[in-house]
Scaffold this motif. Structure first.
Motif, mmCIF file in Angstrom:
data_model
loop_
_atom_site.group_PDB
_atom_site.id
_atom_site.type_symbol
_atom_site.label_atom_id
_atom_site.label_comp_id
_atom_site.label_asym_id
_atom_site.label_seq_id
_atom_site.Cartn_x
_atom_site.Cartn_y
_atom_site.Cartn_z
ATOM 1 N N ASP A 67 48.140 -0.925 -39.205
ATOM 2 C CA ASP A 67 46.915 -0.798 -38.402
ATOM 3 C C ASP A 67 46.677 0.675 -38.057
ATOM 4 O O ASP A 67 47.485 1.291 -37.355
ATOM 5 N N LEU A 68 45.574 1.220 -38.558
ATOM 6 C CA LEU A 68 45.292 2.644 -38.336
ATOM 7 C C LEU A 68 44.268 2.857 -37.217
ATOM 8 O O LEU A 68 43.706 3.953 -37.095
ATOM 9 N N ASN A 69 44.021 1.820 -36.414
ATOM 10 C CA ASN A 69 42.945 1.932 -35.416
ATOM 11 C C ASN A 69 43.140 3.088 -34.432
ATOM 12 O O ASN A 69 42.179 3.719 -34.031
ATOM 13 N N LYS A 70 44.383 3.384 -34.082
ATOM 14 C CA LYS A 70 44.586 4.450 -33.101
ATOM 15 C C LYS A 70 44.203 5.806 -33.710
ATOM 16 O O LYS A 70 43.463 6.585 -33.105
ATOM 17 N N VAL A 71 44.670 6.046 -34.942
ATOM 18 C CA VAL A 71 44.323 7.313 -35.622
ATOM 19 C C VAL A 71 42.809 7.394 -35.760
ATOM 20 O O VAL A 71 42.183 8.425 -35.474
ATOM 21 N N ALA A 72 42.212 6.272 -36.203
ATOM 22 C CA ALA A 72 40.760 6.252 -36.437
ATOM 23 C C ALA A 72 39.992 6.547 -35.151
ATOM 24 O O ALA A 72 39.003 7.297 -35.161
ATOM 25 N N ALA A 73 40.464 5.979 -34.038
ATOM 26 C CA ALA A 73 39.768 6.204 -32.759
ATOM 27 C C ALA A 73 39.942 7.657 -32.316
ATOM 28 O O ALA A 73 38.979 8.329 -31.931
ATOM 29 N N ASP A 74 41.187 8.158 -32.412
ATOM 30 C CA ASP A 74 41.446 9.549 -32.006
ATOM 31 C C ASP A 74 40.603 10.527 -32.823
ATOM 32 O O ASP A 74 40.173 11.567 -32.323
ATOM 33 N N GLU A 75 40.400 10.205 -34.108
ATOM 34 C CA GLU A 75 39.705 11.136 -35.009
ATOM 35 C C GLU A 75 38.217 10.802 -35.172
ATOM 36 O O GLU A 75 37.526 11.463 -35.937
ATOM 37 N N GLY A 76 37.748 9.767 -34.523
ATOM 38 C CA GLY A 76 36.319 9.427 -34.574
ATOM 39 C C GLY A 76 35.814 8.973 -35.939
ATOM 40 O O GLY A 76 34.680 9.239 -36.327
ATOM 41 N N GLN A 130 41.173 5.590 -51.741
ATOM 42 C CA GLN A 130 41.659 5.553 -50.365
ATOM 43 C C GLN A 130 43.176 5.487 -50.424
ATOM 44 O O GLN A 130 43.750 5.072 -51.433
ATOM 45 N N PHE A 131 43.821 5.881 -49.329
ATOM 46 C CA PHE A 131 45.260 5.644 -49.241
ATOM 47 C C PHE A 131 45.505 4.509 -48.270
ATOM 48 O O PHE A 131 45.208 4.616 -47.081
ATOM 49 N N MET A 132 46.015 3.403 -48.840
ATOM 50 C CA MET A 132 46.406 2.259 -48.019
ATOM 51 C C MET A 132 47.766 2.602 -47.439
ATOM 52 O O MET A 132 48.643 3.097 -48.158
ATOM 53 N N MET A 133 47.933 2.336 -46.167
ATOM 54 C CA MET A 133 49.224 2.600 -45.532
ATOM 55 C C MET A 133 49.962 1.273 -45.430
ATOM 56 O O MET A 133 49.512 0.366 -44.712
ATOM 57 N N PHE A 134 51.049 1.146 -46.173
ATOM 58 C CA PHE A 134 51.778 -0.125 -46.158
ATOM 59 C C PHE A 134 52.636 -0.248 -44.902
ATOM 60 O O PHE A 134 53.262 0.716 -44.467
ATOM 61 N N ASP A 135 52.599 -1.437 -44.335
ATOM 62 C CA ASP A 135 53.349 -1.741 -43.116
ATOM 63 C C ASP A 135 54.843 -1.560 -43.398
ATOM 64 O O ASP A 135 55.396 -2.220 -44.265
ATOM 65 N N GLN A 136 55.453 -0.639 -42.691
ATOM 66 C CA GLN A 136 56.887 -0.385 -42.905
ATOM 67 C C GLN A 136 57.728 -1.104 -41.850
ATOM 68 O O GLN A 136 58.897 -0.789 -41.658
ATOM 69 N N GLY A 137 57.088 -2.031 -41.136
ATOM 70 C CA GLY A 137 57.816 -2.766 -40.098
ATOM 71 C C GLY A 137 57.569 -2.119 -38.758
ATOM 72 O O GLY A 137 58.178 -1.102 -38.443
ATOM 73 N N GLY A 138 56.648 -2.665 -37.986
ATOM 74 C CA GLY A 138 56.324 -2.061 -36.690
ATOM 75 C C GLY A 138 55.030 -1.283 -36.764
ATOM 76 O O GLY A 138 54.222 -1.481 -37.665
ATOM 77 N N GLN A 166 33.329 2.089 -45.158
ATOM 78 C CA GLN A 166 33.994 1.294 -44.105
ATOM 79 C C GLN A 166 34.215 -0.145 -44.552
ATOM 80 O O GLN A 166 35.190 -0.782 -44.171
ATOM 81 N N GLN A 167 33.284 -0.656 -45.381
ATOM 82 C CA GLN A 167 33.438 -2.061 -45.779
ATOM 83 C C GLN A 167 34.713 -2.290 -46.595
ATOM 84 O O GLN A 167 35.167 -3.417 -46.738
ATOM 85 N N PHE A 168 35.303 -1.194 -47.127
ATOM 86 C CA PHE A 168 36.558 -1.345 -47.879
ATOM 87 C C PHE A 168 37.756 -0.728 -47.156
ATOM 88 O O PHE A 168 38.864 -0.730 -47.682
ATOM 89 N N ALA A 169 37.530 -0.153 -45.985
ATOM 90 C CA ALA A 169 38.617 0.534 -45.282
ATOM 91 C C ALA A 169 38.972 -0.166 -43.974
ATOM 92 O O ALA A 169 40.018 0.081 -43.387
ATOM 93 N N LYS A 170 38.045 -1.021 -43.526
ATOM 94 C CA LYS A 170 38.200 -1.676 -42.244
ATOM 95 C C LYS A 170 38.071 -3.177 -42.491
ATOM 96 O O LYS A 170 37.046 -3.626 -42.988
ATOM 97 N N VAL A 171 39.120 -3.900 -42.205
ATOM 98 C CA VAL A 171 39.096 -5.336 -42.482
ATOM 99 C C VAL A 171 39.319 -6.072 -41.162
ATOM 100 O O VAL A 171 40.283 -5.793 -40.449
ATOM 101 N N ASP A 172 38.400 -6.966 -40.837
ATOM 102 C CA ASP A 172 38.447 -7.698 -39.555
ATOM 103 C C ASP A 172 38.624 -6.745 -38.371
ATOM 104 O O ASP A 172 39.475 -6.953 -37.498
ATOM 105 N N VAL A 213 42.565 0.004 -42.205
ATOM 106 C CA VAL A 213 43.813 -0.217 -42.940
ATOM 107 C C VAL A 213 44.060 0.845 -44.009
ATOM 108 O O VAL A 213 45.107 0.860 -44.646
ATOM 109 N N SER A 214 43.072 1.717 -44.226
ATOM 110 C CA SER A 214 43.282 2.759 -45.235
ATOM 111 C C SER A 214 42.440 3.975 -44.895
ATOM 112 O O SER A 214 41.476 3.887 -44.120
ATOM 113 N N ALA A 215 42.844 5.091 -45.472
ATOM 114 C CA ALA A 215 42.177 6.367 -45.193
ATOM 115 C C ALA A 215 41.390 6.803 -46.430
ATOM 116 O O ALA A 215 41.989 7.116 -47.468
ATOM 117 N N PRO A 216 40.052 6.814 -46.343
ATOM 118 C CA PRO A 216 39.249 7.209 -47.497
ATOM 119 C C PRO A 216 39.402 8.702 -47.825
ATOM 120 O O PRO A 216 39.333 9.545 -46.940
#
Ligand code: BGC
Length: 417
Positions: free
Chosen positions: A105-114, A302-310, A124-130, A134-137
Motif C-alpha cells: 500500500d503506497l497511500n502514505k507516500v502518495a499522500a505525502d507527495e500529492g 510503472q513500478f509495482m511494489m511487492f508486499d514484503q510482509g508488513g 491512476q486507473q492502473f496505479a490505484k486499485v480500490d 499500488v504502483s509508481a508510474p
C-alpha cells in the motif's frame, strides 16, 4: 485453472512473507525488461538517483520487449515465495497483481507527495486499485509512432507521409530503390504494436475503443477490421526476409543505419536513436502513424511494489518517491523516449519528439482521443491481449487471410474474455 492459480499465488504470497526479501537490507531488487542500449541508459538515471540516497540496486533484468518473459519470471518468483521488491509492470497486469493482494500500500507516500493531483486519471486507473495506490508510474509511452531515417527519405525524394496512400507510395519508392521499406521484428508483441496504429487509422477512435476496450463483436468482426488486416498485409509485404524473431531494437538499428526507411514502434525507439547520438529533425523523423495524428494509444511503465510482509519498506517508499520527483521525471524520460507521468513537468529539457509527445498526450487527453494500447496491456487483461496477439501474428505470417482473421478474432476474444 484460474482458481488453482489463485490458490497457488496466495500460498506463494504467504511464503514470500515468511521467507523475506533475498537482497540485503537497504537494497532494492528491481525486475524489469529494459535491456536495450537506450533502455539501459535510462535505467541508469534511476539507479544513480537511488545510489545517491544510499540505496543499493540489485538488478533483475529479463530481456524481451513488451515484458512477456519478465512476467513469466515474475510469476515463478512469486510462486516460489521470493517476490522482488519492485517490478516493472503495465496496465491490467498491475490491477491483476493488486487484486491478488500481492502489492504493498503506497497511500502514505502518495499522500505525502500529492500524487492525486499531479498524476493524470488515465494513469491512476492502473496505479490505484480500490482506493489504494499500488504502483509508481514512471512514464507515458505511446505506440502509434513511425520512425524514419531522414537521409534515406531525402535521397529518395520522400516527404513525411501524412496519409495511408502517401505512406504506401513511399514504401513502393523505397522498394524500387533497393532499400528495405519497413524495419520490423516478427515477434507477437511487435506485430501487435504495429496493429495498434494500423487499427486506429482504419477504425478511428470510436471503433478502436469498441473493438479493444469494449470487445464489441460487430466491430471486431466488421469490414473495417478486415481493412485493418489488409493494411497489415501491405506492411508484411514491405519488410525484409529476415524479420522473423528479430528484436525491436535491432529493427530500430536498421533505420538508424540507413538499411531501412521506417519503423512503426513505440517511442522507446527514440531512446535507441539518442543512444546512437542521432538528432530528431536532422537524422531521424518521428510522426504519428498516418491517419492517427490526433490519437494517442498509450502505455505507462510503472513500478509495482511487492508486499514484503508488513508495511511498505523504507526502500520501497524511497524508490517510489524518487520515481515521481519532477526532476527525475524530466531526466529519465528525456533519455527513455517517453514523456512524464506527471502533468506539471516542463518540456524544456525534451527534444522535438519529446515536446511533440507531451503536447500530443495533453491534446488527446482533453479531446477524448487518448486510449490504452491494446498491444501493451492497457486496453484489456492479458488473456484477451494474448488472444488478439495470436490472431494478428498468424495473419501477419500468412496463416490467415484477412477474412479468416476477423472471424478468428471474434472467436478468440469471445473465448478469452
Ligand atoms: C515498455 C517500454 C519498453 C518496451 C520495449 C514496453 O512494453 O513499456 O518501456 O521500452 O516495451 O521493451
Amino acid at each position: 485453472m484460474r482458481s488453482l492459480l489463485k490458490t497457488k499465488t496466495a500460498m506463494a504470497l504467504a511464503l514470500a512473507v515468511s521467507a523475506g526479501a533475498a537482497q540485503a537490507e537497504g537494497d532494492v531488487e528491481v525486475l524489469h525488461w529494459w535491456t536495450s542500449g537506450g533502455e539501459a541508459a535510462a535505467l541508469n538515471v534511476l539507479k544513480q538517483d537511488l545510489e545517491g540516497q544510499g540505496i543499493g540496486w540489485t538488478d533483475m533484468p529479463v530481456a524481451g520487449g513488451g515484458g512477456e518473459q519478465a512476467m513469466t519470471v515474475l510469476r515463478a518468483r512469486v510462486t516460489s515465495g521470493n517476490a522482488p521488491t519492485a517490478v516493472q509492470g503495465l496496465g491490467f497486469d498491475i490491477i491483476d497483481w493488486a487484486n491478488q493482494g500481492a502489492l504493498a500500500d503506497l497511500n502514505k507516500v502518495a499522500a505525502d507527495e500529492g500524487w492525486d493531483s499531479v498524476i493524470p486519471a488515465a494513469l491512476q486507473q492502473f496505479a490505484k486499485v480500490d482506493g489504494k495506490w499500488v504502483s509508481a508510474p514512471v512514464n507515458v509511452h505511446s505506440t502509434n509512432w513511425v520512425w524514419a531515417n531522414k537521409a534515406v527519405l531525402d535521397a529518395n525524394g520522400i516527404a513525411q507521409p501524412t496519409t495511408w496512400e502517401e505512406f504506401t507510395a513511399a514504401l513502393e519508392t523505397l522498394k524500387a530503390a533497393g532499400v528495405t521499406p519497413i524495419a520490423h521484428g516478427g515477434q507477437a508483441w511487435q506485430d501487435a504494436t504495429v496493429f495498434d496504429g494500423v487499427a486506429m487509422s482504419v477504425l478511428g477512435p470510436d471503433g478502436y475503443k469498441a473493438a479493444f476496450v469494449d470487445l464489441d463483436e460487430a466491430v471486431l468482426g466488421g469490414d473495417k477490421m478486415k481493412e485493418a488486416f489488409d493494411r497489415m498485409a501491405v506492411i508484411r509485404a514491405n519488410v525484409d526476409d529476415n524479420f522473423s524473431g528479430r528484436d525491436w531494437n535491432l529493427a530500430t538499428a536498421m533505420v538508424i543505419n540507413g538499411e531501412a526507411g521506417f519503423q512503426m514502434m513505440g517511442d522507446w525507439a527514440k531512446g535507441e536513436f539518442l543512444n546512437a547520438d542521432k538528432v530528431p529533425g536532422q537524422d531521424f523523423l518521428c510522426f504519428r502513424f498516418p491517419g492517427t495524428s490526433e490519437q494517442v494509444t498509450f502505455n505507462a511503465d510503472q513500478f509495482m511494489m511487492f508486499d514484503q510482509g508488513g508495511a511498505v519498506s523504507k526502500e520501497q517508499a524511497a524508490l517510489a518517491t524518487a520515481i515521481l520527483s519532477p526532476s527525475f521525471q524530466s531526466a529519465f524520460n528525456v533519455v527513455k523516449g517517453s514523456v512524464p507521468a506527471r502533468t506539471d513537468v516542463s518540456d524544456e529539457a525534451f527534444d522535438a519528439c519529446g515536446k511533440k509527445g507531451m503536447a500530443d498526450l495533453a491534446a488527446a487527453a482533453s479531446s477524448g482521443n487518448l486510449f490504452g494500447s491494446m498491444a501493451h496491456g492497457h486496453a484489456n487483461p492479458a488473456s484477451v491481449k494474448n488472444a488478439i496477439y495470436d490472431v494478428v501474428t498468424a495473419h501477419f505470417n500468412g496463416e490467415y487471410d484477412s477474412e479468416t482473421a476477423v472471424q478468428e478474432l471474434v472467436d478468440a476474444v469471445s473465448i478469452a474474455k
